[in-house]
Design an enzyme around this catalytic site. Structure first.
Site, short mmCIF file in Angstrom:
data_model
loop_
_atom_site.label_atom_id
_atom_site.label_comp_id
_atom_site.label_asym_id
_atom_site.label_seq_id
_atom_site.Cartn_x
_atom_site.Cartn_y
_atom_site.Cartn_z
N SER A 1 2.01 5.68 7.40
CA SER A 1 0.84 5.77 6.53
C SER A 1 0.18 7.13 6.72
CB SER A 1 -0.13 4.62 6.77
OG SER A 1 -0.73 4.75 8.02
N ASP B 1 3.96 5.40 3.39
CA ASP B 1 3.20 4.20 3.04
C ASP B 1 1.84 4.61 2.45
OD1 ASP B 1 2.65 1.46 2.97
OD2 ASP B 1 1.89 1.41 5.03
N GLY C 1 -4.49 -5.61 8.04
CA GLY C 1 -5.23 -5.89 9.27
C GLY C 1 -5.34 -7.39 9.48
N GLY D 1 0.49 -6.33 4.11
CA GLY D 1 -0.31 -7.22 4.95
C GLY D 1 0.49 -8.42 5.42
N ASN E 1 2.52 -4.27 10.37
CA ASN E 1 2.10 -3.32 11.40
C ASN E 1 1.20 -4.01 12.42
OD1 ASN E 1 1.91 -0.87 12.77
ND2 ASN E 1 0.14 -0.20 11.59
#
Ligand SMILES: [Zn+2]
Length: 290
Positions: free
Chosen positions: A50, A85, A184, A212, A235
């Site tokens: 990212s 990303d 997240g 996500g 992630n």
């Protein structure tokens, strides 16, 4: 094996009813762990970077060089794509491709549909010249996008007609429609729009991308794959596995000072986390296609 684009791996996944994992690079240890996990599982893999991590990891050429050197060092034979990303501009996408990335995401989802189509079209034209793949986004995926916190709202689900317009006008290789997944940690129960997902996949015919992918129940992951989700981004779960291992080690060994003492177990924890996702996504053993 040299780096490849996402094209073949995603088309095979769509056909074979499984998903390829995109695991984000955070540093050297993440890169080592993800490559070795994919090799161990004989799975195709997408390494995501990212934008906020580009300066953190020393710039695009450093990241591409590190990935290529590790592929050679470990003798990695499974297909690996190196993917930008959430690229926010045409310029950063082109810089990533120039540095050796084999795939980019242009994320103009917070702009108007017209602007999104225009910039995605330009990125796709350039990427396809060199055989690289392009992912685009519609709607807003809420939660944490790099360091920016995007708040939740129902109106941020992708609209099917907009998806068709974007795909037809641009020729992108895969599409990330926002359908309720969150970057997240999840707060409360996620509400994925499965009906809309099915409709968008049928209308566009493209492999869909689920952002996500951390913290979603296994059943929802499987359902998304059944409906044509061929790429799932993870992630947070890997970051949590890494940090929990380091925290535990340092609590138990307050005198420790050699970083290897906690980074080696952290790397093993990331590898185990990635292998578990690869198995959940069904891409284990798919290095040679479906
Ligand atoms: Zn994302």
């Amino acid at each position: 094996m040299t780096l490849v684009s996402m094209k073949d791996m995603l088309l095979q996944a769509l056909k074979g009813n499984y998903a390829v994992g995109q695991f984000n690079l955070n540093n050297l240890e993440f890169t080592q762990a993800i490559l070795q996990a994919a090799q161990e599982e004989q799975a195709p893999v997408i390494l995501g970077v990212s934008e906020a991590y580009i300066p953190y990891m020393g710039g695009l050429p450093c990241i591409a060089g590190m990935v290529k050197a590790l592929i050679e060092h470990y003798g990695i034979t499974v297909p690996v794509a190196l993917h930008l990303d959430h690229g926010s501009t045409y310029e950063v996408c082109i810089r990533a491709l120039h540095a050796g990335f084999t795939s980019v995401m242009i994320d103009a989802s917070h702009h108007s549909l017209e602007f999104n189509i225009d910039v995605t079209q330009r990125v796709t034209q350039a990427a396809h010249v060199i055989g690289a793949t392009v992912e685009a986004e519609l709607g807003r995926i809420t939660g944490r996008e790099d360091d920016l916190v995007v708040d939740d709202a129902d109106g941020m689900y992708a609209v099917s007609e907009d998806c068709v317009a974007l795909v037809n006008a641009t020729g992108i290789d895969c599409l990330a429609p926002a359908l309720g997944s969150v970057h997240g940690p999840y707060r409360g129960q996620p509400k994925l729009g499965f009906e809309r997902m099915e409709e968008i996949q049928k209308l566009t015919g493209l492999p869909l991308v689920l952002h996500g992918g951390s913290g979603l129940p296994d059943a929802e992951i499987r359902r998304a794959i059944e409906l044509g989700t061929s790429k799932i981004n993870v992630n947070t779960d890997n970051q949590m596995a890494c940090t929990a291992t380091i925290r535990r080690f340092l609590n138990e060994n307050p005198q420790a000072y050699d970083p290897r003492n906690y980074l080696i177990p952290a790397r093993e924890a990331i590898m185990a986390s990635v292998q578990a996702k690869i198995r959940l996504f069904g891409s284990s053993g798919k290095a040679g296609g479906s």
